[in-house]
Enzyme design. Structure first.
Site, PDB file in Angstrom:
ATOM      1  N   GLY A 129     -27.675 -43.185  66.140  1.00  0.00           N
ATOM      2  CA  GLY A 129     -27.319 -42.254  67.217  1.00  0.00           C
ATOM      3  C   GLY A 129     -27.537 -42.807  68.607  1.00  0.00           C
ATOM      4  CG  HIS A 159     -40.038 -48.820  64.640  1.00  0.00           C
ATOM      5  ND1 HIS A 159     -39.444 -48.597  63.416  1.00  0.00           N
ATOM      6  CD2 HIS A 159     -40.096 -47.618  65.257  1.00  0.00           C
ATOM      7  CE1 HIS A 159     -39.186 -47.299  63.297  1.00  0.00           C
ATOM      8  NE2 HIS A 159     -39.556 -46.689  64.396  1.00  0.00           N
ATOM      9  CB  CYS A 187     -35.116 -45.448  63.626  1.00  0.00           C
ATOM     10  SG  CYS A 187     -35.603 -43.864  64.357  1.00  0.00           S
TER      11      CYS A 187
HETATM   12  N1  GLN Z   1     -30.383 -39.626  66.556  1.00  0.00           N
HETATM   13  C1  GLN Z   1     -31.683 -39.989  67.000  1.00  0.00           C
HETATM   14  C2  GLN Z   1     -31.628 -41.352  67.677  1.00  0.00           C
HETATM   15  O1  GLN Z   1     -30.889 -42.169  67.268  1.00  0.00           O
HETATM   16  C3  GLN Z   1     -32.667 -40.046  65.863  1.00  0.00           C
HETATM   17  C4  GLN Z   1     -34.048 -40.363  66.331  1.00  0.00           C
HETATM   18  C5  GLN Z   1     -35.096 -40.303  65.262  1.00  0.00           C
HETATM   19  O2  GLN Z   1     -34.833 -40.430  64.121  1.00  0.00           O
HETATM   20  N2  GLN Z   1     -36.298 -40.129  65.630  1.00  0.00           N
HETATM   21  O3  GLN Z   1     -32.372 -41.621  68.602  1.00  0.00           O
HETATM   22 ZN    ZN Z   2     -35.295 -42.251  62.955  1.00  0.00          ZN
END
Ligand code: GLN
Ligand code: ZN
Length: 767
Positions: free
Chosen positions: A442, A704, A736
């Protein structure tokens, strides 16, 4: 000889008013700023120490002003109290010991350093605070390093403060630690810690502490009989010492249940119980504390609502049978709430319903006065409270009958989608995606320019049109980049979002956001959770324009991005006057309305993120099924308003999913992207084991870390995944969102990811 004969204790001094702990990040995030300046080399160790000393002094002064007759000390930490306890007990991992400077060694354990991996971080019980997980090995020689605790005590005593040093107790410390590979469970080492705690207590007594508070929140979780027996043994040994302060064992975040009996069988002098989280039951069930001091946690330490003083006084009254002596206290440390309401001037009429840390201390004092001198002695305080609570109950925003009717109707209709395999066929007809479709989670990097534009728009120095154009420019940039990289499902990049919960809280009715309500999340990271105070309603579409704009730029599908109900609740302060399941369904309805509007603008894929699903899981097994039922139901209500041809994604991260794996399957999202790069795809086997047949995107690299993965390592992970599941169910994505990474890192990493997908795809399709 009875146990009482063997002890000639220091007669445990009565306590009337106290709190179990305090925030430490600074009312204006002074500690965050100082620590980050130290890391960046812009502040030296003395400068940092001076900021820290000032914060400790102010915290003590605030509690003295509140009239506490026992003040929790040693609640300050440069980063985390579990890490501090590891330092105290000589339990740092060997890999940091080569670092000479103690402060740098400490920060290396917390955040890593050149060639040194940091400790893992995980959630502190069911709060939004993260602690560092100590690593315990069989051959670790524990060794007491009490300098910080003693220095803190000395500065408190020098000011004449009745200090009660707070230290994490041995059972909780070891229960929350992890064993290094090949070593026994850390709890096996309890006996080895007893002499260190005994030594520490004798030093604290010599330093002038009348009380010590040993925090044992793990006692509110399900512990097996041997661990409870061991708890009795450990506290039996600690309380048998005559060279010690009076001992208060603090339980919080729940009902201590049978652990209270286990503690009661020892000679500890006091116990703290969380009466907000249901601790009254266990306390009433035992006579063990009828002649000891009980710190009665009637003022909620972790939520922001003003205490109903009459109700709290009633609870205290009910206690008088179960115990001889009562101190009024917060239910847990106020670490989890902001410092003070003083800087909050806006808050839309909600302010008088709230109490942050300072206001909670005042409530403690008022209740303590009422208990000792009668309610009449503080009648005006009680009246003021009653009036404020009456305005809360009467506020139309708190109860919107039309909205509640819509939620009831939705619940009655239930979440209805066709079977997943039928949906998958319809979606594939519409989307025509290649095998192993590539996508992202995202967000794209949030550059300083984007942050500046958002800030300027917020404080009114940038007008709406300029702001919209700045965000659109960023969306164009991100869409072009994704097309260039050859991703299959695009995103708009979320440049307009400061935070995935606050963004929605600001657009929904029923929330207020604070000006300065910062709470420590971990280390120097702070969050400002929105306050959900009323019925939640969506006055207007929230994301449709941005998503629609992005979709208009490309022929490829753009995913709409929403945050799910559980995550919105988990990262907010939630109202305490309506069952959380009902609050969740209100949020679900708002999200559902948004999905329908996204669908109408031509969005074919909608992702509803639920990274916090695991986080709200109740601490006790007996409460879990009910939680999982309402959280799954809410998600399904939120995501079942769209047609079969609209594909619903969800995303989960930040946790061990073991205990909720079954519920992840029950969410029934068409596609689930899930953090897996660090756990090497184990999650696929777990999902398989619960019969999950929908599509999955196991994260193929760790966002990360700034490290850019190679095509080969991603391809290897994909081949591993394909050994566990058929190709037509596998998606390819990072683990993520990308918002914390730099542009160049993202471009390189996604290039590798797309190349790896291409490579593996070739093999799949030629089979
Ligand atoms: N859609 C969010 C992003 O990409 C998801 C964030 C998350 O999973 N904490 O930042
Ligand atoms: Zn995430």
């Amino acid at each position: 000889m009875t146990p009482t004969d063997t002890i000639a204790p220091q007669k445990a001094k009565q306590i009337h008013a106290t709190a179990l702990g305090a925030p430490r990040i600074g009312p204006n995030r002074e500690l965050k700023k100082a620590v980050e300046a130290y890391w960046a080399g812009n502040l030296d160790a003395d400068g940092l120490a001076a900021v820290a000393a000032g914060l400790r002094r102010d915290t003590r002064a605030g509690m003295m002003r509140a009239g506490f007759d026992s003040v929790p000390t040693n609640t300050f930490s440069y980063y985390d109290q579990m890490l501090d306890t590891a330092v105290l007990l000589g339990a740092l991992p060997p890999r940091v010991l080569e670092i000479e400077d103690p402060l740098d060694r400490y920060f290396a354990a917390a955040r890593g350093a050149e060639g040194i991996r940091p400790l893992e971080m995980t959630k502190w019980f069911d709060t939004n605070y993260h602690y560092l997980v100590p690593e315990i090995s069989d051959d670790m020689d524990f060794d007491l390093h009490p300098e910080h605790v003693l220095a803190d005590l000395a500065e408190s005593v020098a000011e004449g403060v009745p200090a009660r040093p707070v230290v994490i107790g041995p059972v909780t410390f070891l229960a929350l630690s992890k064993a290094v590979a090949g070593s026994a469970a850390p709890l096996e080492r309890l006996d080895d810690l007893i002499p260190l705690y005994l030594h520490l207590m004798s030093l604290l007594r010599a330093g002038g502490a009348e009380w010590v508070q040993l925090d044992e929140p793990v006692l509110v979780t399900d512990l097996d009989a041997p661990t409870l027996e061991k708890t009795t043994e450990v506290y039996g040994a600690l309380s048998a010492s005559t060279d010690r302060p009076a001992i208060c064992v603090a339980t919080y975040f729940g009902d201590a249940g049978p652990a209270l009996e286990a503690l009661g069988a020892t000679e500890i002098d006091a116990v703290a119980v969380d009466l907000v989280a249901g601790g009254l039951e266990a306390l009433s069930a035992t006579t063990a504390f009828h002649d000891r001091l009980v710190l009665a946690g009637v003022v909620d330490g972790r939520n922001v609502w003003r205490t109903d003083l009459d109700a709290a006084l009633g609870t205290l009254g009910a206690l008088t049978g179960a115990t001889g002596r009562i101190a009024v206290s917060t239910s847990c440390s106020t670490l989890h709430v902001p410092y003070s309401l003083a800087p909050e001037t806006e808050l839309d009429g909600v302010r008088q319903w709230l109490a942050f840390a300072d206001e909670k201390y005042h409530e403690v004092r008022v209740l303590s006065a009422a208990l000792r001198e009668g309610r009449e002695s503080v009648a005006d305080e009680f009246d003021r409270c009653a009036r404020a609570l009456a305005t809360r109950r009467a506020d139309p925003r708190v109860k919107d009958m039309a909205l509640r009717g819509r939620v009831d109707a939705l619940r009655a209709a239930g979440a209805t989608r066709s079977p997943a395999d039928r949906r998958a066929v319809r979606q594939q007809e519409r989307l025509g995606l290649p095998v192993l479709p590539t996508t992202t989670i995202g967000s794209f990097p949030q550059t300083p320019d984007i942050r500046r534009a958002r800030a300027a728009h917020r404080n009114g120095t940038m007008d709406e049109a300029t702001y919209v154009e700045a965000m659109r420019a960023e969306i164009r940039r991100v869409v072009e980049l994704q097309e260039k990289l050859g991703l299959d499902v695009l995103v708009h990049g979320e440049p307009e979002r400061n935070d995935m919960v606050q963004y929605f809280a600001e657009l929904l009715d029923g929330f207020v956001t604070t000006a300065n309500g910062w709470v420590q999340s971990y280390g120097s990271r702070c969050v400002r959770p929105p306050i959900l105070f009323g019925d939640v309603r969506r006055p207007a579409p929230m994301t449709v324009e941005w998503a629609g704009y992005a979709q208009g730029l490309t022929a490829k599908p753009v995913k709409g991005m929403l945050t799910g109900p559980v995550t919105i609740l988990a990262w907010s302060f939630v109202r305490d006057d309506l069952p959380i399941a009902d609050v969740s369904d209100q949020v679900a309805l708002a999200i559902r309305q948004e999905t329908v509007d996204l669908q109408s603008t031509g969005i074919a894929i909608i992702q509803v993120d639920e990274p916090a699903l695991r986080e709200l899981l109740p601490l006790r097994e007996k409460d879990r099924a009910a939680y999982l039922d309402w959280s799954v139901r809410s998600f399904r209500l939120a995501t079942s308003g769209v047609s079969d041809a609209t594909q619903i994604h969800t995303h989960l991260c930040y946790s061990e999913f073991g205990p909720v794996i079954d519920s992840i399957a029950r969410l029934d999202a068409d596609v689930t992207s899930i953090e897996a790069a660090r756990s090497h795809m184990e999650v696929l086997g777990d999902l398989d084991a619960v019969g999950f047949g929908n599509q999955i995107g196991p994260g193929v690299y760790d966002i990360h870390s700034p490290r850019v993965p190679s095509t080969e390592e991603i391809a290897t992970l994909l081949r591993e995944a394909l050994a566990a599941m058929p190709a037509d169910r596998l998606w390819v994505n990072p683990d993520c969102g990308l918002k914390t990474r730099r542009d160049d890192e993202v471009e390189e990493a996604l290039t590798a990811m797309v190349a790896a997908a291409d490579e593996v795809r070739g093999a799949v399709t030629s089979d």
